[in-house]
Enzyme design. Structure first.
Site, mmCIF file in Angstrom:
data_model
loop_
_atom_site.group_PDB
_atom_site.id
_atom_site.type_symbol
_atom_site.label_atom_id
_atom_site.label_comp_id
_atom_site.label_asym_id
_atom_site.label_seq_id
_atom_site.Cartn_x
_atom_site.Cartn_y
_atom_site.Cartn_z
ATOM 1 C CD GLU A 81 1.478 9.817 -6.984
ATOM 2 O OE1 GLU A 81 0.541 9.606 -7.779
ATOM 3 O OE2 GLU A 81 2.178 8.907 -6.470
ATOM 4 C CG ASP A 108 5.544 9.773 -17.494
ATOM 5 O OD1 ASP A 108 6.282 8.988 -16.872
ATOM 6 O OD2 ASP A 108 4.971 9.463 -18.555
ATOM 7 C CG ASP A 131 -1.843 -0.003 -11.242
ATOM 8 O OD1 ASP A 131 -2.131 -1.226 -11.248
ATOM 9 O OD2 ASP A 131 -2.672 0.884 -11.479
ATOM 10 C CE LYS A 135 -9.702 -7.294 -14.900
ATOM 11 N NZ LYS A 135 -10.865 -6.593 -15.493
ATOM 12 C CB THR A 206 2.774 0.495 2.144
ATOM 13 O OG1 THR A 206 2.574 -0.793 1.542
ATOM 14 C CG2 THR A 206 4.208 0.941 1.911
ATOM 15 C CE LYS A 207 -3.234 3.213 0.005
ATOM 16 N NZ LYS A 207 -4.275 4.237 -0.271
ATOM 17 C CG PHE A 208 -0.470 -0.586 -1.552
ATOM 18 C CD1 PHE A 208 -1.622 -0.671 -2.311
ATOM 19 C CD2 PHE A 208 0.156 0.645 -1.441
ATOM 20 C CE1 PHE A 208 -2.151 0.432 -2.951
ATOM 21 C CE2 PHE A 208 -0.350 1.764 -2.080
ATOM 22 C CZ PHE A 208 -1.511 1.656 -2.831
#
Length: 227
Positions: A81, A108, A131, A135, A206-208
């Protein structure tokens, strides 16, 4: 090592508890990718035992990661992370659960896999709700690209798995397309409708996922195996 990265290095102040975790727990539980010596990490030495190594990329605030590590004591679980408070919170959650098979990497994941993990050694790599860069002009920033998938595949041991999950339909389709084109991988659930893996009961919601459900988006799991 890369001109385009898939994450944004967010700021954010740490809570008192998160700072305590960094002060007291990080020296034994964590390492910084950019400060690792050249060559592969000796995970057996770091964990103090020989066991299959699972790498989770993007552990966020650690709620699900701590549970996953706790539920699989047979694994040497490595969470990667870039968000400092997230790692602090993960250490607090792991401490509360009494997790002993978890280590943390700050930095990374691509650099870690490229320079510090030997080929053919990981039992699995997990990438849950990365992520989505929704777009279209930002799709190049998505981490699941052919070069990245080839890197992950090369680090997996035969039979090792690359497990992904996302709640963005077109990202799920991109994951499926890219992973299906990688010759070192095969879809474990190619016979299922669309090739999607059934949602594993062991993966915490998860919250997502909760947010996606509220917003009417369907989450997809994909599980590919090193041939």
């Amino acid at each position: 090592m890369r001109s385009v990265v898939s994450y944004v290095k967010r700021g954010g102040r740490m809570t008192v508890g998160q700072q305590r975790a960094w002060n007291e727990l990080w020296p034994s539980l964590g390492r910084t990718v950019g400060e690792l010596p050249e060559g592969p990490v000796d995970f057996d030495d770091w964990f103090g035992r020989r066991a299959p190594v699972m790498v989770e990329i993007g552990s966020g605030m650690g709620e699900t990661t701590s549970q996953l590590a706790a539920a699989a004591p047979e694994l040497n679980y490595v969470a990667v992370e870039v968000y400092d408070p997230g790692l602090g919170q993960l250490m607090l959650r792991a401490e509360k659960l009494g997790v002993e098979n978890l280590r943390l990497m700050h930095g990374d994941a691509v650099v870690l896999l490229t320079s510090h993990v030997e080929p053919g050694t990981l039992s699995g790599v997990r990438l849950f709700f990365p992520d989505p860069w929704p777009k279209k002009r930002h799709h190049k920033r998505r981490i699941v690209q052919p070069e990245f998938v080839a890197l992950v595949a090369s680090r997996l041991a035969p039979g090792g798995t690359f497990h992904m999950a996302t709640d963005w339909e077109n990202y799920a389709e991109q994951m499926m397309e890219v992973c299906s084109a990688e010759p070192l991988l095969r879809n474990r659930h190619a016979g299922e409708p669309g090739g999607w893996a059934p949602r594993p009961e062991w993966r915490p919601i998860t919250k997502f996922e909760n947010r996606a459900d509220v917003e009417g988006r369907i989450s997809h799991d994909l599980i590919f195996e090193r041939v």
